[in-house]
Design a protein around this motif. Structure first.
Motif, PDB file in Angstrom:
ATOM      1  N   VAL A 251       0.843  -1.195   0.000  1.00  0.00           N
ATOM      2  CA  VAL A 251       0.000   0.000   0.000  1.00  0.00           C
ATOM      3  C   VAL A 251       0.879   1.245   0.000  1.00  0.00           C
ATOM      4  O   VAL A 251       1.805   1.357   0.813  1.00  0.00           O
ATOM      5  N   ASN A 252       0.582   2.160  -0.897  1.00  0.00           N
ATOM      6  CA  ASN A 252       1.273   3.439  -0.930  1.00  0.00           C
ATOM      7  C   ASN A 252       0.446   4.430  -0.115  1.00  0.00           C
ATOM      8  O   ASN A 252      -0.575   4.931  -0.586  1.00  0.00           O
ATOM      9  N   SER A 253       0.880   4.648   1.122  1.00  0.00           N
ATOM     10  CA  SER A 253       0.129   5.531   2.023  1.00  0.00           C
ATOM     11  C   SER A 253       1.019   6.602   2.630  1.00  0.00           C
ATOM     12  O   SER A 253       0.644   7.224   3.630  1.00  0.00           O
ATOM     13  N   ASP A 254       2.189   6.824   2.040  1.00  0.00           N
ATOM     14  CA  ASP A 254       3.142   7.760   2.635  1.00  0.00           C
ATOM     15  C   ASP A 254       2.537   9.134   2.882  1.00  0.00           C
ATOM     16  O   ASP A 254       2.752   9.739   3.942  1.00  0.00           O
ATOM     17  N   ASP A 255       1.775   9.659   1.914  1.00  0.00           N
ATOM     18  CA  ASP A 255       1.217  11.005   2.074  1.00  0.00           C
ATOM     19  C   ASP A 255       0.264  11.064   3.269  1.00  0.00           C
ATOM     20  O   ASP A 255       0.305  12.011   4.054  1.00  0.00           O
ATOM     21  N   ALA A 256      -0.581  10.043   3.408  1.00  0.00           N
ATOM     22  CA  ALA A 256      -1.532  10.022   4.516  1.00  0.00           C
ATOM     23  C   ALA A 256      -0.822   9.856   5.854  1.00  0.00           C
ATOM     24  O   ALA A 256      -1.161  10.515   6.841  1.00  0.00           O
ATOM     25  N   VAL A 257       0.178   8.971   5.899  1.00  0.00           N
ATOM     26  CA  VAL A 257       0.942   8.754   7.130  1.00  0.00           C
ATOM     27  C   VAL A 257       1.619  10.049   7.554  1.00  0.00           C
ATOM     28  O   VAL A 257       1.545  10.466   8.718  1.00  0.00           O
ATOM     29  N   GLU A 258       2.277  10.693   6.613  1.00  0.00           N
ATOM     30  CA  GLU A 258       3.041  11.883   6.948  1.00  0.00           C
ATOM     31  C   GLU A 258       2.148  13.069   7.287  1.00  0.00           C
ATOM     32  O   GLU A 258       2.486  13.867   8.166  1.00  0.00           O
ATOM     33  N   ALA A 259       0.994  13.171   6.641  1.00  0.00           N
ATOM     34  CA  ALA A 259       0.061  14.251   6.989  1.00  0.00           C
ATOM     35  C   ALA A 259      -0.445  14.079   8.420  1.00  0.00           C
ATOM     36  O   ALA A 259      -0.537  15.051   9.176  1.00  0.00           O
ATOM     37  N   ALA A 260      -0.759  12.842   8.801  1.00  0.00           N
ATOM     38  CA  ALA A 260      -1.260  12.583  10.159  1.00  0.00           C
ATOM     39  C   ALA A 260      -0.201  12.887  11.202  1.00  0.00           C
ATOM     40  O   ALA A 260      -0.474  13.512  12.234  1.00  0.00           O
ATOM     41  N   TRP A 261       1.032  12.443  10.953  1.00  0.00           N
ATOM     42  CA  TRP A 261       2.093  12.679  11.940  1.00  0.00           C
ATOM     43  C   TRP A 261       2.531  14.137  11.973  1.00  0.00           C
ATOM     44  O   TRP A 261       2.887  14.662  13.045  1.00  0.00           O
ATOM     45  N   ALA A 262       2.497  14.820  10.846  1.00  0.00           N
ATOM     46  CA  ALA A 262       2.836  16.249  10.850  1.00  0.00           C
ATOM     47  C   ALA A 262       1.818  17.026  11.672  1.00  0.00           C
ATOM     48  O   ALA A 262       2.177  17.940  12.434  1.00  0.00           O
ATOM     49  N   ALA A 263       0.542  16.662  11.541  1.00  0.00           N
ATOM     50  CA  ALA A 263      -0.497  17.316  12.347  1.00  0.00           C
ATOM     51  C   ALA A 263      -0.286  17.033  13.827  1.00  0.00           C
ATOM     52  O   ALA A 263      -0.432  17.933  14.675  1.00  0.00           O
ATOM     53  N   TRP A 264       0.061  15.792  14.166  1.00  0.00           N
ATOM     54  CA  TRP A 264       0.338  15.454  15.575  1.00  0.00           C
ATOM     55  C   TRP A 264       1.523  16.257  16.095  1.00  0.00           C
ATOM     56  O   TRP A 264       1.491  16.786  17.213  1.00  0.00           O
ATOM     57  N   ALA A 265       2.567  16.361  15.294  1.00  0.00           N
ATOM     58  CA  ALA A 265       3.763  17.095  15.714  1.00  0.00           C
ATOM     59  C   ALA A 265       3.431  18.559  15.986  1.00  0.00           C
ATOM     60  O   ALA A 265       3.837  19.126  17.025  1.00  0.00           O
ATOM     61  N   ARG A 266       2.685  19.194  15.085  1.00  0.00           N
ATOM     62  CA  ARG A 266       2.315  20.601  15.278  1.00  0.00           C
ATOM     63  C   ARG A 266       1.505  20.788  16.554  1.00  0.00           C
ATOM     64  O   ARG A 266       1.715  21.735  17.311  1.00  0.00           O
ATOM     65  N   ALA A 267       0.591  19.857  16.803  1.00  0.00           N
ATOM     66  CA  ALA A 267      -0.277  19.974  17.980  1.00  0.00           C
ATOM     67  C   ALA A 267       0.486  19.770  19.287  1.00  0.00           C
ATOM     68  O   ALA A 267       0.023  20.204  20.350  1.00  0.00           O
ATOM     69  N   ASN A 268       1.651  19.130  19.203  1.00  0.00           N
ATOM     70  CA  ASN A 268       2.386  18.795  20.427  1.00  0.00           C
ATOM     71  C   ASN A 268       3.735  19.484  20.535  1.00  0.00           C
ATOM     72  O   ASN A 268       4.556  19.121  21.383  1.00  0.00           O
ATOM     73  N   GLY A 269       3.953  20.499  19.689  1.00  0.00           N
ATOM     74  CA  GLY A 269       5.175  21.288  19.780  1.00  0.00           C
ATOM     75  C   GLY A 269       6.432  20.502  19.475  1.00  0.00           C
ATOM     76  O   GLY A 269       7.496  20.761  20.036  1.00  0.00           O
ATOM     77  N   VAL A 270       6.316  19.546  18.569  1.00  0.00           N
ATOM     78  CA  VAL A 270       7.448  18.690  18.185  1.00  0.00           C
ATOM     79  C   VAL A 270       7.816  19.019  16.747  1.00  0.00           C
ATOM     80  O   VAL A 270       6.947  19.342  15.935  1.00  0.00           O
ATOM     81  N   GLU A 271       9.093  18.941  16.436  1.00  0.00           N
ATOM     82  CA  GLU A 271       9.554  19.195  15.077  1.00  0.00           C
ATOM     83  C   GLU A 271       9.057  18.087  14.150  1.00  0.00           C
ATOM     84  O   GLU A 271       9.380  16.907  14.331  1.00  0.00           O
ATOM     85  N   ALA A 272       8.255  18.472  13.154  1.00  0.00           N
ATOM     86  CA  ALA A 272       7.644  17.471  12.274  1.00  0.00           C
ATOM     87  C   ALA A 272       8.689  16.627  11.555  1.00  0.00           C
ATOM     88  O   ALA A 272       8.524  15.407  11.404  1.00  0.00           O
ATOM     89  N   ALA A 273       9.766  17.245  11.098  1.00  0.00           N
ATOM     90  CA  ALA A 273      10.788  16.499  10.353  1.00  0.00           C
ATOM     91  C   ALA A 273      11.388  15.387  11.202  1.00  0.00           C
ATOM     92  O   ALA A 273      11.693  14.299  10.692  1.00  0.00           O
TER      93      ALA A 273
END
Length: 199
Positions: free
Chosen positions: A6-28
């Motif tokens: 399954v090619n889900s990289d975009d969905a995985v990364e969008a979800a984790w980037a949103a989590w990172a922003r919400a928790n003050g963590v560097e998304a990269a």
């Protein structure tokens, strides 16, 4: 599942980037390690002092976010052809994933894939990089792990496959395998010729 069938990289990364922003963590930093790891492991890595109740809230919220967003999720190149080839020869196959079963069903469904056996993170005590999922998958398929090929693209998955004693097939740019393939079409060719991977 993710990164292999399954090619889900975009969905995985969008979800984790949103989590990172919400928790003050560097998304990269999060995106560099989230692939192949279960949600709780990734959350603990960046919020090391988190309690169990708060951790459970993060995991539940992240699951909702990921299940709701399957935009762009599709089968990986060569996946339908590989599955048809295996099914046509009655070769047993399974999906072994660190994903929650609900998320696994959502992504597999979005990609149009219907595995005969799915081993999710909830089916085992320890997820990848531990071998438990692959050992259970082999049992459910009725095969010895040493006679199975595990296809992986992430460090935790490759470690789990190696610890389970399977033939390790690295795809998606991963290099640490008994066999390294550029993609699933190349893997299908190797299986068809029975060269380079058989135990």
């Amino acid at each position: 599942m993710d990164g292999t069938l399954v090619n889900s990289d975009d969905a995985v990364e969008a979800a984790w980037a949103a989590w990172a922003r919400a928790n003050g963590v560097e998304a990269a930093d999060v995106l560099a390690v989230c692939h192949g790891s279960d949600v709780a492991t990734t959350v603990r890595r960046f919020l090391p002092g988190i309690g169990e109740a708060e951790l459970a809230e993060h995991v539940a919220a992240h699951l909702e976010r990921e299940c709701a967003d399957t935009d762009g999720v599709r089968s990986a190149p060569g996946a339908p052809e590989l599955i048809a080839w295996m099914d046509g020869r009655s070769l047993p196959w399974a999906v072994v994933t660190n994903a929650h079963p609900r998320l696994a069903r959502a992504r597999l469904g979005a990609a149009g894939l219907d595995p005969p056996v799915v081993v999710s993170r909830d089916d085992v005590e320890r997820g990848k990089p531990h071998p438990d999922g692959y050992l259970l998958g082999a049992r459910r398929l009725g095969v010895e792990p040493r006679c199975a090929a595990a296809v992986e693209d992430s460090a935790p998955g490759l470690a789990a496959a190696r610890a389970a004693g399977t033939v390790v097939v690295a795809v998606g740019g991963a290099r640490d395998g008994d066999v390294v393939c550029r993609g699933l079409d190349e893997l299908r060719g190797l299986l068809a010729s029975a060269k380079g991977w058989a135990p």
